[in-house]
Scaffold this motif. Structure first.
Motif, PDB file in Angstrom:
ATOM      1  N   GLY A   1       0.840  -1.183   0.000  1.00  0.00           N
ATOM      2  CA  GLY A   1       0.000   0.000   0.000  1.00  0.00           C
ATOM      3  C   GLY A   1       0.879   1.238   0.000  1.00  0.00           C
ATOM      4  O   GLY A   1       2.101   1.143   0.048  1.00  0.00           O
ATOM      5  N   VAL A   2       0.236   2.372  -0.048  1.00  0.00           N
ATOM      6  CA  VAL A   2       0.975   3.633  -0.082  1.00  0.00           C
ATOM      7  C   VAL A   2       1.568   3.932   1.289  1.00  0.00           C
ATOM      8  O   VAL A   2       1.226   3.301   2.293  1.00  0.00           O
ATOM      9  CB  VAL A   2       0.086   4.797  -0.559  1.00  0.00           C
ATOM     10  N   SER A   3       2.438   4.905   1.318  1.00  0.00           N
ATOM     11  CA  SER A   3       3.075   5.330   2.556  1.00  0.00           C
ATOM     12  C   SER A   3       2.025   5.755   3.573  1.00  0.00           C
ATOM     13  O   SER A   3       1.030   6.393   3.231  1.00  0.00           O
ATOM     14  CB  SER A   3       4.018   6.494   2.249  1.00  0.00           C
ATOM     15  N   GLY A   4       2.238   5.355   4.818  1.00  0.00           N
ATOM     16  CA  GLY A   4       1.340   5.746   5.885  1.00  0.00           C
ATOM     17  C   GLY A   4       0.195   4.792   6.155  1.00  0.00           C
ATOM     18  O   GLY A   4      -0.577   5.002   7.087  1.00  0.00           O
ATOM     19  N   CYS A   5       0.091   3.708   5.362  1.00  0.00           N
ATOM     20  CA  CYS A   5      -1.039   2.796   5.545  1.00  0.00           C
ATOM     21  C   CYS A   5      -0.816   1.787   6.670  1.00  0.00           C
ATOM     22  O   CYS A   5      -1.752   1.112   7.075  1.00  0.00           O
ATOM     23  CB  CYS A   5      -1.380   2.078   4.232  1.00  0.00           C
ATOM     24  N   GLY A   6       0.422   1.681   7.166  1.00  0.00           N
ATOM     25  CA  GLY A   6       0.684   0.766   8.280  1.00  0.00           C
ATOM     26  C   GLY A   6       1.361  -0.528   7.879  1.00  0.00           C
ATOM     27  O   GLY A   6       1.286  -1.513   8.611  1.00  0.00           O
ATOM     28  N   LYS A   7       2.028  -0.544   6.733  1.00  0.00           N
ATOM     29  CA  LYS A   7       2.663  -1.776   6.246  1.00  0.00           C
ATOM     30  C   LYS A   7       3.590  -2.405   7.285  1.00  0.00           C
ATOM     31  O   LYS A   7       3.522  -3.603   7.529  1.00  0.00           O
ATOM     32  CB  LYS A   7       3.465  -1.496   4.964  1.00  0.00           C
ATOM     33  N   SER A   8       4.443  -1.606   7.884  1.00  0.00           N
ATOM     34  CA  SER A   8       5.422  -2.148   8.835  1.00  0.00           C
ATOM     35  C   SER A   8       4.749  -2.677  10.096  1.00  0.00           C
ATOM     36  O   SER A   8       5.033  -3.798  10.527  1.00  0.00           O
ATOM     37  CB  SER A   8       6.457  -1.084   9.196  1.00  0.00           C
ATOM     38  N   SER A   9       3.865  -1.884  10.669  1.00  0.00           N
ATOM     39  CA  SER A   9       3.193  -2.309  11.910  1.00  0.00           C
ATOM     40  C   SER A   9       2.342  -3.546  11.686  1.00  0.00           C
ATOM     41  O   SER A   9       2.372  -4.492  12.487  1.00  0.00           O
ATOM     42  CB  SER A   9       2.326  -1.172  12.454  1.00  0.00           C
ATOM     43  N   VAL A  10       1.589  -3.570  10.600  1.00  0.00           N
ATOM     44  CA  VAL A  10       0.754  -4.735  10.300  1.00  0.00           C
ATOM     45  C   VAL A  10       1.634  -5.930   9.951  1.00  0.00           C
ATOM     46  O   VAL A  10       1.381  -7.052  10.399  1.00  0.00           O
ATOM     47  CB  VAL A  10      -0.247  -4.415   9.160  1.00  0.00           C
ATOM     48  N   GLY A  11       2.689  -5.707   9.185  1.00  0.00           N
ATOM     49  CA  GLY A  11       3.605  -6.792   8.830  1.00  0.00           C
ATOM     50  C   GLY A  11       4.236  -7.434  10.047  1.00  0.00           C
ATOM     51  O   GLY A  11       4.310  -8.665  10.148  1.00  0.00           O
ATOM     52  N   GLU A  12       4.684  -6.619  10.999  1.00  0.00           N
ATOM     53  CA  GLU A  12       5.277  -7.155  12.229  1.00  0.00           C
ATOM     54  C   GLU A  12       4.251  -7.955  13.026  1.00  0.00           C
ATOM     55  O   GLU A  12       4.573  -9.014  13.574  1.00  0.00           O
ATOM     56  CB  GLU A  12       5.835  -6.012  13.077  1.00  0.00           C
ATOM     57  N   THR A  13       3.027  -7.471  13.084  1.00  0.00           N
ATOM     58  CA  THR A  13       1.965  -8.160  13.815  1.00  0.00           C
ATOM     59  C   THR A  13       1.622  -9.497  13.160  1.00  0.00           C
ATOM     60  O   THR A  13       1.477 -10.518  13.840  1.00  0.00           O
ATOM     61  CB  THR A  13       0.719  -7.258  13.927  1.00  0.00           C
ATOM     62  N   LEU A  14       1.527  -9.491  11.824  1.00  0.00           N
ATOM     63  CA  LEU A  14       1.262 -10.739  11.105  1.00  0.00           C
ATOM     64  C   LEU A  14       2.415 -11.724  11.260  1.00  0.00           C
ATOM     65  O   LEU A  14       2.191 -12.929  11.436  1.00  0.00           O
ATOM     66  CB  LEU A  14       1.028 -10.459   9.615  1.00  0.00           C
ATOM     67  N   ALA A  15       3.632 -11.230  11.203  1.00  0.00           N
ATOM     68  CA  ALA A  15       4.803 -12.102  11.348  1.00  0.00           C
ATOM     69  C   ALA A  15       4.799 -12.791  12.710  1.00  0.00           C
ATOM     70  O   ALA A  15       5.084 -13.989  12.808  1.00  0.00           O
ATOM     71  CB  ALA A  15       6.088 -11.295  11.142  1.00  0.00           C
ATOM     72  N   ALA A  16       4.456 -12.049  13.749  1.00  0.00           N
ATOM     73  CA  ALA A  16       4.378 -12.641  15.085  1.00  0.00           C
ATOM     74  C   ALA A  16       3.274 -13.692  15.150  1.00  0.00           C
ATOM     75  O   ALA A  16       3.471 -14.785  15.691  1.00  0.00           O
ATOM     76  CB  ALA A  16       4.156 -11.546  16.137  1.00  0.00           C
ATOM     77  N   ALA A  17       2.129 -13.389  14.565  1.00  0.00           N
ATOM     78  CA  ALA A  17       0.992 -14.319  14.603  1.00  0.00           C
ATOM     79  C   ALA A  17       1.271 -15.593  13.814  1.00  0.00           C
ATOM     80  O   ALA A  17       0.821 -16.676  14.195  1.00  0.00           O
ATOM     81  CB  ALA A  17      -0.261 -13.630  14.066  1.00  0.00           C
ATOM     82  N   LEU A  18       1.994 -15.459  12.709  1.00  0.00           N
ATOM     83  CA  LEU A  18       2.253 -16.613  11.835  1.00  0.00           C
ATOM     84  C   LEU A  18       3.635 -17.241  12.062  1.00  0.00           C
ATOM     85  O   LEU A  18       4.004 -18.183  11.368  1.00  0.00           O
ATOM     86  CB  LEU A  18       2.123 -16.186  10.366  1.00  0.00           C
ATOM     87  N   HIS A  19       4.380 -16.705  13.014  1.00  0.00           N
ATOM     88  CA  HIS A  19       5.726 -17.205  13.340  1.00  0.00           C
ATOM     89  C   HIS A  19       6.642 -17.177  12.112  1.00  0.00           C
ATOM     90  O   HIS A  19       7.310 -18.155  11.786  1.00  0.00           O
ATOM     91  CB  HIS A  19       5.661 -18.612  13.945  1.00  0.00           C
ATOM     92  N   LEU A  20       6.644 -16.039  11.441  1.00  0.00           N
ATOM     93  CA  LEU A  20       7.472 -15.851  10.253  1.00  0.00           C
ATOM     94  C   LEU A  20       8.418 -14.677  10.454  1.00  0.00           C
ATOM     95  O   LEU A  20       8.168 -13.791  11.267  1.00  0.00           O
ATOM     96  CB  LEU A  20       6.582 -15.557   9.030  1.00  0.00           C
ATOM     97  N   ALA A  21       9.481 -14.671   9.682  1.00  0.00           N
ATOM     98  CA  ALA A  21      10.399 -13.536   9.692  1.00  0.00           C
ATOM     99  C   ALA A  21       9.721 -12.342   9.038  1.00  0.00           C
ATOM    100  O   ALA A  21       8.937 -12.502   8.105  1.00  0.00           O
ATOM    101  CB  ALA A  21      11.676 -13.892   8.930  1.00  0.00           C
ATOM    102  N   PHE A  22      10.046 -11.154   9.531  1.00  0.00           N
ATOM    103  CA  PHE A  22       9.542  -9.921   8.928  1.00  0.00           C
ATOM    104  C   PHE A  22      10.728  -9.125   8.395  1.00  0.00           C
ATOM    105  O   PHE A  22      11.734  -8.973   9.080  1.00  0.00           O
ATOM    106  CB  PHE A  22       8.776  -9.066   9.944  1.00  0.00           C
ATOM    107  N   VAL A  23      10.580  -8.632   7.167  1.00  0.00           N
ATOM    108  CA  VAL A  23      11.603  -7.783   6.569  1.00  0.00           C
ATOM    109  C   VAL A  23      10.975  -6.436   6.238  1.00  0.00           C
ATOM    110  O   VAL A  23       9.942  -6.374   5.562  1.00  0.00           O
ATOM    111  CB  VAL A  23      12.186  -8.426   5.284  1.00  0.00           C
ATOM    112  N   GLU A  24      11.606  -5.390   6.715  1.00  0.00           N
ATOM    113  CA  GLU A  24      11.180  -4.018   6.421  1.00  0.00           C
ATOM    114  C   GLU A  24      11.687  -3.656   5.035  1.00  0.00           C
ATOM    115  O   GLU A  24      12.888  -3.474   4.825  1.00  0.00           O
ATOM    116  CB  GLU A  24      11.760  -3.064   7.482  1.00  0.00           C
ATOM    117  N   GLY A  25      10.776  -3.604   4.075  1.00  0.00           N
ATOM    118  CA  GLY A  25      11.158  -3.334   2.691  1.00  0.00           C
ATOM    119  C   GLY A  25      11.882  -2.016   2.508  1.00  0.00           C
ATOM    120  O   GLY A  25      12.785  -1.907   1.677  1.00  0.00           O
ATOM    121  N   ASP A  26      11.521  -1.001   3.299  1.00  0.00           N
ATOM    122  CA  ASP A  26      12.200   0.293   3.182  1.00  0.00           C
ATOM    123  C   ASP A  26      13.700   0.169   3.451  1.00  0.00           C
ATOM    124  O   ASP A  26      14.503   0.906   2.880  1.00  0.00           O
ATOM    125  CB  ASP A  26      11.597   1.320   4.142  1.00  0.00           C
ATOM    126  N   ALA A  27      14.076  -0.762   4.318  1.00  0.00           N
ATOM    127  CA  ALA A  27      15.491  -0.943   4.655  1.00  0.00           C
ATOM    128  C   ALA A  27      16.289  -1.506   3.484  1.00  0.00           C
ATOM    129  O   ALA A  27      17.524  -1.471   3.502  1.00  0.00           O
ATOM    130  CB  ALA A  27      15.620  -1.859   5.870  1.00  0.00           C
TER     131      ALA A  27
END
Length: 179
Positions: A16-42
């Motif tokens: 999604g576009v900037s400000g939609c919560g990609k990082s926060s939602v991605g981290e939350t999903l990664a924790a729930a699904l026991h998966l690694a999370f990568v911050e695409g901006d990095a």
């Protein structure tokens, strides 16, 4: 069962576009699904970050090496049998198709959708991010909404992070992705 690692490895891009919560939602999903999370901006080359910091929109040419890097990370993760969640704007269909080709399968997208007013408000509240609010307009103009594309779950962002993640998890489950 909830809490167990997925039997089949999947890659999930929170987009999604900037400000939609990609990082926060991605981290939350990664924790729930026991998966690694990568911050695409990095994974952006320094030149891209510098351009965006100055309020200069990225071109397709700027984005391709970044998308290729994300695709390589996804492919490597799937090759080892591990799943991965990556935050990536993936604004255009050609970008998503490039990522699908790199992944070679088992790639899903969570599209975080919200009003311009809500996105502007959230971007204004962020601290320490290189992306200025002024670039939201160019991102919205570039965005090709992924309606009708395979493996896409659309989630409205007018909710808490946990609420957005819960809706995303339900959508992923309907596609056969379980945690």
């Amino acid at each position: 069962m909830p809490g167990e690692r997925m039997k089949e490895s999947h890659a999930i891009i929170v987009m999604g576009v900037s400000g939609c919560g990609k990082s926060s939602v991605g981290e939350t999903l990664a924790a729930a699904l026991h998966l690694a999370f990568v911050e695409g901006d990095a994974l952006h080359p320094a030149a891209n970050v510098e351009k965006m910091s100055k309020g200069i929109p990225l071109t397709d040419e700027d984005r391709m090496p970044w998308l290729d890097r994300i695709g390589e990370d996804i492919k490597a993760s799937l090759a080892t049998g591990e799943g991965i969640i990556v935050s990536c704007s993936a604004l255009k269909r050609i970008y998503r198709d490039r990522l699908r080709a790199a992944a070679g399968g088992n790639l899903f997208f969570i599209y975080l959708e919200g009003s311009k007013a809500l996105l502007t408000k959230r971007m204004g509240e962020r601290k320490g991010h290189f992306m200025p609010v002024s670039l939201l307009e160019s991102q919205l103009a570039t965005l090709e909404v992924p309606t009708g594309e395979p493996g896409v779950v659309t989630v409205d962002i007018d909710d808490t992070i946990d609420g957005i993640a819960a809706t995303a998890l339900k959508g992923l489950a309907s596609l056969g992705v379980t945690g």
